[in-house]
Structures are given as C-alpha cells and as structure tokens.
Motif scaffolding. Sequence first.
Motif, PDB file in Angstrom:
ATOM      1  N   CYS A   1      14.413  67.222  30.285  1.00 16.97           N
ATOM      2  CA  CYS A   1      15.305  68.077  31.077  1.00 16.97           C
ATOM      3  C   CYS A   1      15.532  69.424  30.389  1.00 16.97           C
ATOM      4  O   CYS A   1      15.588  70.471  31.051  1.00 16.97           O
ATOM      5  CB  CYS A   1      16.646  67.389  31.306  1.00 16.97           C
ATOM      6  SG  CYS A   1      16.560  65.994  32.459  1.00 16.97           S
TER       7      CYS A   1
ATOM      8  N   GLU B   1      20.452  57.101  31.422  1.00 11.98           N
ATOM      9  CA  GLU B   1      21.787  56.825  31.913  1.00 11.98           C
ATOM     10  C   GLU B   1      22.835  57.765  31.322  1.00 11.98           C
ATOM     11  O   GLU B   1      23.889  57.989  31.900  1.00 11.98           O
ATOM     12  CB  GLU B   1      22.202  55.372  31.599  1.00 11.98           C
ATOM     13  CG  GLU B   1      21.623  54.330  32.545  1.00 11.98           C
ATOM     14  CD  GLU B   1      20.209  53.918  32.139  1.00 11.98           C
ATOM     15  OE1 GLU B   1      19.661  54.538  31.200  1.00 11.98           O
ATOM     16  OE2 GLU B   1      19.667  52.990  32.757  1.00 11.98           O
TER      17      GLU B   1
ATOM     18  N   SER C   1      25.068  66.696  33.221  1.00 11.42           N
ATOM     19  CA  SER C   1      25.091  67.132  34.609  1.00 11.42           C
ATOM     20  C   SER C   1      23.845  67.928  34.993  1.00 11.42           C
ATOM     21  O   SER C   1      23.320  67.792  36.104  1.00 11.42           O
ATOM     22  CB  SER C   1      26.345  67.980  34.868  1.00 11.42           C
ATOM     23  OG  SER C   1      26.377  69.106  33.997  1.00 11.42           O
ATOM     24  N   ASN C   2      23.346  68.731  34.052  1.00 10.23           N
ATOM     25  CA  ASN C   2      22.146  69.515  34.337  1.00 10.23           C
ATOM     26  C   ASN C   2      20.945  68.615  34.556  1.00 10.23           C
ATOM     27  O   ASN C   2      20.153  68.813  35.486  1.00 10.23           O
ATOM     28  CB  ASN C   2      21.868  70.473  33.179  1.00 10.23           C
ATOM     29  CG  ASN C   2      20.569  71.252  33.364  1.00 10.23           C
ATOM     30  OD1 ASN C   2      20.420  72.006  34.317  1.00 10.23           O
ATOM     31  ND2 ASN C   2      19.624  71.048  32.468  1.00 10.23           N
ATOM     32  N   CYS C   3      20.811  67.592  33.705  1.00 10.47           N
ATOM     33  CA  CYS C   3      19.689  66.672  33.835  1.00 10.47           C
ATOM     34  C   CYS C   3      19.802  65.851  35.124  1.00 10.47           C
ATOM     35  O   CYS C   3      18.802  65.619  35.815  1.00 10.47           O
ATOM     36  CB  CYS C   3      19.627  65.750  32.616  1.00 10.47           C
ATOM     37  SG  CYS C   3      18.087  64.794  32.496  1.00 10.47           S
ATOM     38  N   LYS C   4      21.006  65.442  35.455  1.00 10.95           N
ATOM     39  CA  LYS C   4      21.212  64.690  36.697  1.00 10.95           C
ATOM     40  C   LYS C   4      20.830  65.526  37.907  1.00 10.95           C
ATOM     41  O   LYS C   4      20.277  65.026  38.888  1.00 10.95           O
ATOM     42  CB  LYS C   4      22.669  64.237  36.792  1.00 10.95           C
ATOM     43  CG  LYS C   4      23.035  63.130  35.810  1.00 10.95           C
ATOM     44  CD  LYS C   4      24.498  62.735  35.936  1.00 10.95           C
ATOM     45  CE  LYS C   4      24.852  61.628  34.952  1.00 10.95           C
ATOM     46  NZ  LYS C   4      26.285  61.258  35.034  1.00 10.95           N
ATOM     47  N   SER C   5      21.114  66.823  37.816  1.00 10.93           N
ATOM     48  CA  SER C   5      20.757  67.723  38.907  1.00 10.93           C
ATOM     49  C   SER C   5      19.239  67.821  39.057  1.00 10.93           C
ATOM     50  O   SER C   5      18.700  67.788  40.175  1.00 10.93           O
ATOM     51  CB  SER C   5      21.348  69.117  38.655  1.00 10.93           C
ATOM     52  OG  SER C   5      20.934  70.033  39.644  1.00 10.93           O
TER      53      SER C   5
ATOM     54  N   LEU D   1      17.083  65.568  38.136  1.00 14.23           N
ATOM     55  CA  LEU D   1      16.637  64.270  38.646  1.00 14.23           C
ATOM     56  C   LEU D   1      16.859  64.186  40.151  1.00 14.23           C
ATOM     57  O   LEU D   1      15.996  63.701  40.897  1.00 14.23           O
ATOM     58  CB  LEU D   1      17.383  63.148  37.930  1.00 14.23           C
ATOM     59  CG  LEU D   1      16.982  62.867  36.481  1.00 14.23           C
ATOM     60  CD1 LEU D   1      18.049  62.051  35.778  1.00 14.23           C
ATOM     61  CD2 LEU D   1      15.644  62.144  36.418  1.00 14.23           C
ATOM     62  N   HIS D   2      18.014  64.647  40.598  1.00 14.67           N
ATOM     63  CA  HIS D   2      18.351  64.604  42.020  1.00 14.67           C
ATOM     64  C   HIS D   2      17.392  65.464  42.845  1.00 14.67           C
ATOM     65  O   HIS D   2      17.006  65.095  43.960  1.00 14.67           O
ATOM     66  CB  HIS D   2      19.794  65.073  42.224  1.00 14.67           C
ATOM     67  CG  HIS D   2      20.235  65.054  43.660  1.00 14.67           C
ATOM     68  ND1 HIS D   2      20.491  63.882  44.350  1.00 14.67           N
ATOM     69  CD2 HIS D   2      20.454  66.074  44.545  1.00 14.67           C
ATOM     70  CE1 HIS D   2      20.844  64.166  45.591  1.00 14.67           C
ATOM     71  NE2 HIS D   2      20.836  65.486  45.737  1.00 14.67           N
ATOM     72  N   LYS D   3      16.989  66.603  42.285  1.00 15.40           N
ATOM     73  CA  LYS D   3      16.078  67.509  42.990  1.00 15.40           C
ATOM     74  C   LYS D   3      14.630  67.030  42.938  1.00 15.40           C
ATOM     75  O   LYS D   3      13.762  67.582  43.615  1.00 15.40           O
ATOM     76  CB  LYS D   3      16.168  68.908  42.377  1.00 15.40           C
ATOM     77  CG  LYS D   3      17.508  69.595  42.572  1.00 15.40           C
ATOM     78  CD  LYS D   3      17.534  70.939  41.854  1.00 15.40           C
ATOM     79  CE  LYS D   3      18.878  71.634  41.998  1.00 15.40           C
ATOM     80  NZ  LYS D   3      18.921  72.923  41.247  1.00 15.40           N
ATOM     81  N   GLY D   4      14.363  66.035  42.111  1.00 15.17           N
ATOM     82  CA  GLY D   4      13.010  65.527  41.985  1.00 15.17           C
ATOM     83  C   GLY D   4      12.143  66.319  41.022  1.00 15.17           C
ATOM     84  O   GLY D   4      10.942  66.072  40.912  1.00 15.17           O
TER      85      GLY D   4
ATOM     86  N   ARG E   1      11.575  63.120  36.685  1.00 14.86           N
ATOM     87  CA  ARG E   1      11.587  61.716  37.093  1.00 14.86           C
ATOM     88  C   ARG E   1      11.355  60.836  35.866  1.00 14.86           C
ATOM     89  O   ARG E   1      10.759  61.256  34.875  1.00 14.86           O
ATOM     90  CB  ARG E   1      10.520  61.455  38.157  1.00 14.86           C
ATOM     91  CG  ARG E   1       9.106  61.647  37.694  1.00 14.86           C
ATOM     92  CD  ARG E   1       8.140  61.796  38.874  1.00 14.86           C
ATOM     93  NE  ARG E   1       8.249  60.685  39.810  1.00 14.86           N
ATOM     94  CZ  ARG E   1       7.674  60.686  41.017  1.00 14.86           C
ATOM     95  NH1 ARG E   1       6.981  61.743  41.407  1.00 14.86           N
ATOM     96  NH2 ARG E   1       7.786  59.642  41.809  1.00 14.86           N
TER      97      ARG E   1
END
Length: 261
Positions: free
Chosen positions: A102, A125, A129-133, A135-138, A141
């Motif tokens: 990320c 896990e 927040s930046n990494c989750k974003s 991941l959410h955007k694809g 992965r």
Amino acid sequence: MSRRQVGSTRRVGDSGSFPFVGALHSKSRSSPLLSICLVLVGACLLIGYAYSGPGMFKSIKEVIKITGDSSCTAEVQRAIPVLKNAYGDSMRKVLHVGPETCSVVSSLLNEEETEAWGVEPYDVEDADSNCKSLLHKGLVRVADIKFPLPYRAKSFSLVIVSDALDYLSPRYLNKSVPEFARVASDGVILFAGNPGQQKAKVAELSKFGRPAKMRSSSWWVRFFSLNSLEENEAASKKFEQAASKISYKPACQVFHLKPLH
C-alpha cells in the motif's frame, strides 16, 4: 507461506519486569548449575514472549526499527526517481508485489502519468485507512504468490517485487518469478535481500511462516538461468547510470529481468 491473523501488538512496559529476574537475585548464592538453568529458562521465556501471538509486529517498518534490518520495500520507494529515469515510459503501468505494498502504490500514484496496483502476499487486517481505501478501490489485493497471479499476460508494463522472494523456498520461487515475468510487458525488477547488509529476519517468522533466506547474487544468476529468465542488461545499465547521477546506493540487491514474451 503461512497466513496468520494480526492481533494487537504486545509490548513490554518500561517499568515491567521479566520472569525469573527476582528468582535470579534470590538464588544468587545457590549452586552455579541452578543459576545457569534459571538463566537459560528465563532466556527461553523472553524469546517466547517476544515472538508469541500473531501480529507481534504490525508492519515491516516496526521490524526494521527493532531489528535494524533494511527493508527492500522501503528501498523501492527510495528508488522511484532512479526507476523513472531508467525505464521512462515503462513506468506508466506498474504492479508492485510485496509486504507493505500500500505504501509503494501510494508513492507511485503520486508520480505523474503513473498508474499503480499492488499485491499484498500476507494478511492486512491491521491495514490503515489509506490501505483500506486502496483495497476497496481494487488497486491493492491480497493474493498468495505461490499460485498464479489473477492477471492476464502483459497486464502491466513493469512488475516490481520486494521483501517477498526472501521468504519463498526455491520450490515456490520456480513458480512465482516466471509468473511475475508473464504479467509484465516491459520487464520485472526484483529487490532481494543482501547477505552482506541484512540480518535474517527471524522476528517476522510468525507472519511469513519461515525465516528470510538472503541469497547471493551468484545464486540468483544461476536461478534465472535454470528458469529461462533472461536478465535485462540494457535496463540494468541505465539503472546504474541513473543511480550514479544522484549518488543512490541501494541497500538491497536489484535485478532486472526481461518479460516472458
């Protein structure tokens, strides 16, 4: 490659005491054999305490801080200007593979005319927040690199790999490295641990499933040859020239490979 869920970080308090410290004081007049036994038992418990439970270290950066090791993932971020100079237009569509991807993807996305994606080989896990974003955007992965990557051939102009190969046995390297070359159209750049500058990262054992294996450059050259992977001498020369201009000296070994096409 084991996958472990990441729990809360366990720390030893500044004012805390370790097991058997009091026992050692109280037994100071006992026989030397008893003292030696207590010391050995205490040392074992301390080691177990340090590495117990998944997620002892939440990130590569924490391991670096504690062990003093160099991170090839951090090295990638330092090398971005050199890579852009050496590869030019080939930096337009980049895939990074490795822990803390990320952070690398974020750095690449800040570069003009560069699209970036990432593959994180281990659980995230504890992602921020930046990494989750991402991941959410694809854009990032999670995928086990022991198996084929979920991308078509030539999906990316460049594939950059760091802090992942040192934890794979030759059995899986034989599959993963050719796979990186398959999804690249212009080349593959491998950042691998340097035996002369890096310690074995035993602290990461609970996360990666095996200690790091720092291999020599001659080992890698033989590996490339046995797997029909051709080194990109032109790209390597450009990289060295670009690095020399800004006095950049990588702490990790850097290999440049041609794609499998």
